[in-house]
Design a protein around this motif. Structure first.
Motif, PDB file in Angstrom:
ATOM      1  N   GLY A  29       0.778  -1.231   0.000  1.00  0.00           N
ATOM      2  CA  GLY A  29       0.000   0.000   0.000  1.00  0.00           C
ATOM      3  C   GLY A  29       0.804   1.273   0.000  1.00  0.00           C
ATOM      4  O   GLY A  29       0.241   2.354   0.192  1.00  0.00           O
ATOM      5  N   GLU A  30       2.119   1.200  -0.233  1.00  0.00           N
ATOM      6  CA  GLU A  30       2.915   2.428  -0.192  1.00  0.00           C
ATOM      7  C   GLU A  30       3.745   2.616  -1.460  1.00  0.00           C
ATOM      8  O   GLU A  30       4.120   1.660  -2.140  1.00  0.00           O
ATOM      9  N   ILE A  31       3.978   3.894  -1.754  1.00  0.00           N
ATOM     10  CA  ILE A  31       4.920   4.292  -2.788  1.00  0.00           C
ATOM     11  C   ILE A  31       6.106   4.931  -2.083  1.00  0.00           C
ATOM     12  O   ILE A  31       5.940   5.834  -1.262  1.00  0.00           O
ATOM     13  N   VAL A  32       7.302   4.452  -2.387  1.00  0.00           N
ATOM     14  CA  VAL A  32       8.517   4.971  -1.779  1.00  0.00           C
ATOM     15  C   VAL A  32       9.402   5.546  -2.876  1.00  0.00           C
ATOM     16  O   VAL A  32       9.561   4.939  -3.938  1.00  0.00           O
ATOM     17  N   ALA A  33       9.954   6.722  -2.632  1.00  0.00           N
ATOM     18  CA  ALA A  33      10.891   7.345  -3.575  1.00  0.00           C
ATOM     19  C   ALA A  33      12.289   7.305  -2.983  1.00  0.00           C
ATOM     20  O   ALA A  33      12.478   7.525  -1.779  1.00  0.00           O
ATOM     21  N   LEU A  34      13.263   7.031  -3.831  1.00  0.00           N
ATOM     22  CA  LEU A  34      14.657   6.941  -3.416  1.00  0.00           C
ATOM     23  C   LEU A  34      15.465   7.994  -4.158  1.00  0.00           C
ATOM     24  O   LEU A  34      15.503   8.004  -5.388  1.00  0.00           O
ATOM     25  N   LEU A  35      16.078   8.917  -3.402  1.00  0.00           N
ATOM     26  CA  LEU A  35      16.865  10.002  -3.975  1.00  0.00           C
ATOM     27  C   LEU A  35      18.318   9.869  -3.552  1.00  0.00           C
ATOM     28  O   LEU A  35      18.613   9.446  -2.434  1.00  0.00           O
ATOM     29  N   GLY A  36      19.227  10.263  -4.416  1.00  0.00           N
ATOM     30  CA  GLY A  36      20.644  10.238  -4.081  1.00  0.00           C
ATOM     31  C   GLY A  36      21.483  10.620  -5.278  1.00  0.00           C
ATOM     32  O   GLY A  36      20.980  10.696  -6.404  1.00  0.00           O
TER      33      GLY A  36
ATOM     34  N   ARG B 163       9.190 -13.500  -8.910  1.00  0.00           N
ATOM     35  CA  ARG B 163       8.088 -13.525  -9.880  1.00  0.00           C
ATOM     36  C   ARG B 163       7.118 -12.369  -9.664  1.00  0.00           C
ATOM     37  O   ARG B 163       6.436 -11.954 -10.597  1.00  0.00           O
ATOM     38  N   GLY B 164       7.050 -11.857  -8.442  1.00  0.00           N
ATOM     39  CA  GLY B 164       6.103 -10.797  -8.150  1.00  0.00           C
ATOM     40  C   GLY B 164       6.669  -9.396  -8.292  1.00  0.00           C
ATOM     41  O   GLY B 164       6.028  -8.426  -7.874  1.00  0.00           O
ATOM     42  N   VAL B 165       7.871  -9.263  -8.867  1.00  0.00           N
ATOM     43  CA  VAL B 165       8.525  -7.956  -8.996  1.00  0.00           C
ATOM     44  C   VAL B 165       8.786  -7.663 -10.463  1.00  0.00           C
ATOM     45  O   VAL B 165       9.366  -8.487 -11.175  1.00  0.00           O
ATOM     46  N   SER B 166       8.355  -6.478 -10.928  1.00  0.00           N
ATOM     47  CA  SER B 166       8.636  -6.029 -12.288  1.00  0.00           C
ATOM     48  C   SER B 166       9.401  -4.717 -12.239  1.00  0.00           C
ATOM     49  O   SER B 166       9.259  -3.943 -11.288  1.00  0.00           O
ATOM     50  N   MET B 167      10.179  -4.460 -13.277  1.00  0.00           N
ATOM     51  CA  MET B 167      11.060  -3.289 -13.280  1.00  0.00           C
ATOM     52  C   MET B 167      10.890  -2.501 -14.567  1.00  0.00           C
ATOM     53  O   MET B 167      10.772  -3.071 -15.656  1.00  0.00           O
ATOM     54  N   VAL B 168      10.859  -1.152 -14.432  1.00  0.00           N
ATOM     55  CA  VAL B 168      10.823  -0.241 -15.573  1.00  0.00           C
ATOM     56  C   VAL B 168      12.144   0.515 -15.583  1.00  0.00           C
ATOM     57  O   VAL B 168      12.538   1.096 -14.581  1.00  0.00           O
ATOM     58  N   PHE B 169      12.820   0.506 -16.749  1.00  0.00           N
ATOM     59  CA  PHE B 169      14.158   1.088 -16.855  1.00  0.00           C
ATOM     60  C   PHE B 169      14.115   2.478 -17.479  1.00  0.00           C
ATOM     61  O   PHE B 169      13.223   2.807 -18.256  1.00  0.00           O
TER      62      PHE B 169
ATOM     63  N   VAL C  63       5.101  -5.814  -6.829  1.00  0.00           N
ATOM     64  CA  VAL C  63       5.965  -4.653  -6.658  1.00  0.00           C
ATOM     65  C   VAL C  63       6.404  -4.137  -8.023  1.00  0.00           C
ATOM     66  O   VAL C  63       6.837  -4.911  -8.878  1.00  0.00           O
ATOM     67  N   LEU C  64       6.285  -2.829  -8.222  1.00  0.00           N
ATOM     68  CA  LEU C  64       6.768  -2.174  -9.434  1.00  0.00           C
ATOM     69  C   LEU C  64       7.970  -1.317  -9.066  1.00  0.00           C
ATOM     70  O   LEU C  64       7.868  -0.401  -8.255  1.00  0.00           O
ATOM     71  N   LEU C  65       9.123  -1.634  -9.646  1.00  0.00           N
ATOM     72  CA  LEU C  65      10.353  -0.868  -9.433  1.00  0.00           C
ATOM     73  C   LEU C  65      10.575   0.026 -10.640  1.00  0.00           C
ATOM     74  O   LEU C  65      10.606  -0.457 -11.777  1.00  0.00           O
ATOM     75  N   MET C  66      10.740   1.326 -10.410  1.00  0.00           N
ATOM     76  CA  MET C  66      10.893   2.287 -11.508  1.00  0.00           C
ATOM     77  C   MET C  66      12.241   2.996 -11.358  1.00  0.00           C
ATOM     78  O   MET C  66      12.434   3.798 -10.449  1.00  0.00           O
ATOM     79  N   ASP C  67      13.179   2.653 -12.255  1.00  0.00           N
ATOM     80  CA  ASP C  67      14.537   3.174 -12.175  1.00  0.00           C
ATOM     81  C   ASP C  67      14.676   4.416 -13.052  1.00  0.00           C
ATOM     82  O   ASP C  67      15.019   4.320 -14.227  1.00  0.00           O
ATOM     83  N   GLU C  68      14.381   5.585 -12.469  1.00  0.00           N
ATOM     84  CA  GLU C  68      14.419   6.856 -13.200  1.00  0.00           C
ATOM     85  C   GLU C  68      13.609   6.758 -14.490  1.00  0.00           C
ATOM     86  O   GLU C  68      14.052   7.191 -15.561  1.00  0.00           O
ATOM     87  N   ALA C  69      12.410   6.209 -14.358  1.00  0.00           N
ATOM     88  CA  ALA C  69      11.593   5.886 -15.530  1.00  0.00           C
ATOM     89  C   ALA C  69      11.140   7.110 -16.314  1.00  0.00           C
ATOM     90  O   ALA C  69      10.770   6.994 -17.485  1.00  0.00           O
ATOM     91  N   PHE C  70      11.154   8.296 -15.691  1.00  0.00           N
ATOM     92  CA  PHE C  70      10.655   9.491 -16.381  1.00  0.00           C
ATOM     93  C   PHE C  70      11.775  10.459 -16.766  1.00  0.00           C
ATOM     94  O   PHE C  70      11.525  11.471 -17.418  1.00  0.00           O
TER      95      PHE C  70
ATOM     96  N   THR D 283      -0.840  -4.110  -8.429  1.00  0.00           N
ATOM     97  CA  THR D 283       0.416  -3.819  -7.746  1.00  0.00           C
ATOM     98  C   THR D 283       0.169  -3.329  -6.321  1.00  0.00           C
ATOM     99  O   THR D 283      -0.650  -2.446  -6.092  1.00  0.00           O
ATOM    100  N   LYS D 284       0.920  -3.898  -5.382  1.00  0.00           N
ATOM    101  CA  LYS D 284       0.738  -3.582  -3.965  1.00  0.00           C
ATOM    102  C   LYS D 284       1.685  -2.502  -3.466  1.00  0.00           C
ATOM    103  O   LYS D 284       1.445  -1.882  -2.436  1.00  0.00           O
ATOM    104  N   ALA D 285       2.813  -2.289  -4.174  1.00  0.00           N
ATOM    105  CA  ALA D 285       3.795  -1.290  -3.731  1.00  0.00           C
ATOM    106  C   ALA D 285       4.631  -0.846  -4.922  1.00  0.00           C
ATOM    107  O   ALA D 285       4.840  -1.609  -5.870  1.00  0.00           O
ATOM    108  N   ILE D 286       5.090   0.397  -4.864  1.00  0.00           N
ATOM    109  CA  ILE D 286       5.932   0.954  -5.928  1.00  0.00           C
ATOM    110  C   ILE D 286       7.160   1.599  -5.290  1.00  0.00           C
ATOM    111  O   ILE D 286       7.048   2.317  -4.290  1.00  0.00           O
TER     112      ILE D 286
END
Length: 443
Positions: free
Chosen positions: A36-43, A79-85, A158-165, A191-194
């Motif tokens: 239920g959460e969206i987390v952003a990672l900055l660095g 299997r439950g994790v997808s990634m956008v590059f 889980v949807l992982l978005m690696d600087e997708a935009f 999707t349950k979390a991003i």
């Protein structure tokens, strides 16, 4: 508390450089991604954020610590994790539909089911009518939509978005981000979390329930900010602007040195921010002029300068490193030496810059001193690249040396021959004791 989907406990990851030396990219990373959460990672670039995402997806193993998915140790792709590059990562010879169906085909999903799910994902992401198009026939925004559809068609937890935009223009990136949030808020996707890796501070605040700030060398979580505002959020609201200011303050706060064993030459191999001199000059000139009068709020400076966060933060870091400005609590203020720089002629600017470079950047001082010890006043770049390899990979070492050379050339500390790869003293200066650079006050 909502269930944890992915848990990282004391996770570490190292890579070996060309010389065989292990370099820690991540160390002692603790992080939990919950339903239920969206987390952003900055660095900063090179802090290990993308490596962290690949660990969470099970694409690479951790060297130490533990990665768990749904409570179980993760030993391979989840299997439950997808990634956008960021780079779209599409196969150019496959159509939109074929690219979207690729993951389903790899899992031996029957053709009829693949077609049904791909059609639904393509329609959901706004690509209906382009199923037969090849990537080269699509705009950047449409290609990224294909990447997102390919991730969503797997119906991931889980949807992982690696600087997708970040590879998109501002308007296209904002539109696509809003569409992802609409799908999330409307529960149109399972999707349950991003988790979003980003350089854009406003983007992080607009999307996330939590913002994590990553430190570098090695990568680790050094700060966290919870965001309780309901979505959708108004970028111009006072609540959002306060949060943006707070993230800027966290991003620019001084990072205490990690209590870990460092290479012998750690002070020489510190990362230099990717800031070119012309941008540094421009920011200093803006600070010294109206309406800032020497001090600016970084978010406002982003708006006034037309620089992105990804462009401005390295400039601010560089100015602070060189003593031309002070960066604290999300503000940047010009120093007396910075004001003297702005008010000076080109010659004086170069002299001040060179002086500050030798005083505050050990790598530049080391290069200069090494050249002065040579009778020829010149050396190949390879020994300095080898030194940097002690604490960073080959690509990062080349980038850092390139920055040092650019700064050194502007400050007339040393020169570089792009044909031979030789670094040498400026014309008219000799090696040996005669080549020693006198203090600025004596020149």
């Amino acid at each position: 508390m909502t269930p944890a989907i992915i848990e990282l406990k004391s996770v570490g990851k190292s890579f070996r450089g060309a010389d065989g030396t292990a370099r820690a990219v991540l160390r002692d990373v603790d992080f939990t991604l919950r339903e239920g959460e969206i987390v952003a990672l900055l660095g900063q670039s090179g802090s290990g954020k993308s490596t962290l995402l690949r660990l969470m997806a099970g694409l690479i193993p951790a060297d130490g610590g533990e990665v768990r998915y749904r409570g179980q140790p993760l030993f391979g792709p989840a299997r439950g994790v997808s990634m956008v590059f960021q780079s779209f990562a599409l196969f150019p010879w496959l159509t939109v539909r074929q690219n979207v169906e690729l993951g389903l085909e790899a899992r031996a999903v029957p053709a009829a089911e693949r077609e049904r799910r791909a059609t639904a994902a393509i329609d959901m992401i706004g690509l209906s009518g382009f199923e037969g198009a090849l990537p080269r026939e699509l705009s950047g925004g449409m290609r990224q939509r294909v990447g997102i559809a390919r991730a969503l068609v797997m119906q991931p937890d889980v949807l992982l978005m690696d600087e997708a935009f970040s590879a998109l223009d501002v308007l296209t990136g904002e539109r696509l981000r809003e569409e992802i949030l609409d799908l999330w808020n409307g529960r149109a996707i399972p999707t349950k979390a991003i988790l979003v890796v980003s350089h854009n501070i406003e983007e992080a605040v607009m999307m996330a329930d939590r913002v994590l700030i990553f430190a570098s060398d090695p990568g680790r979580v050094r700060a966290e900010l919870a965001i309780g505002l309901p979505r959708p959020r108004d970028a111009d609201s006072s609540e959002v602007r306060v949060l943006i200011d707070e993230v800027y303050a966290l991003m620019t706060a001084r990072v205490p040195q990690a209590a870990v064993e460092e290479p012998v030459h750690a002070h020489l191999t510190m990362r230099l921010p990717g800031a070119d001199v012309s941008r540094m000059e421009g920011v200093l000139e803006m600070l010294a002029d109206e309406p800032f009068q020497g001090r600016a709020d970084l978010p406002r400076l982003v708006e006034e300068s037309d620089l992105s966060d990804e462009e401005l933060l390295p400039v601010a870091h560089a100015l602070g490193m060189l003593g031309l400005a002070r960066v604290e609590q999300g503000d940047i203020a010009i120093t007396p030496i910075g004001r003297r720089f702005v008010e000076g002629s080109k010659v004086l600017r170069q002299e001040i810059f060179g002086q500050q470079l030798l005083e505050h950047v050990p790598l530049a001082a080391h290069i200069r001193n090494s050249l002065e010890q040579e009778d020829s006043g010149e050396l190949p770049e390879e020994p300095f690249l080898g030194l940097l390899h002690e604490n960073m990979d080959e690509a990062e070492a080349e980038r850092v040396l390139k920055v040092a050379i650019e700064w050194g050339r502007y400050g007339e500390v040393f020169e570089y021959d792009y044909t031979t790869g030789l670094i040498h003293l400026p014309e008219g200066e000799e090696g040996g004791e005669a080549g020693a650079r006198p203090p600025a006050a004596a020149r």
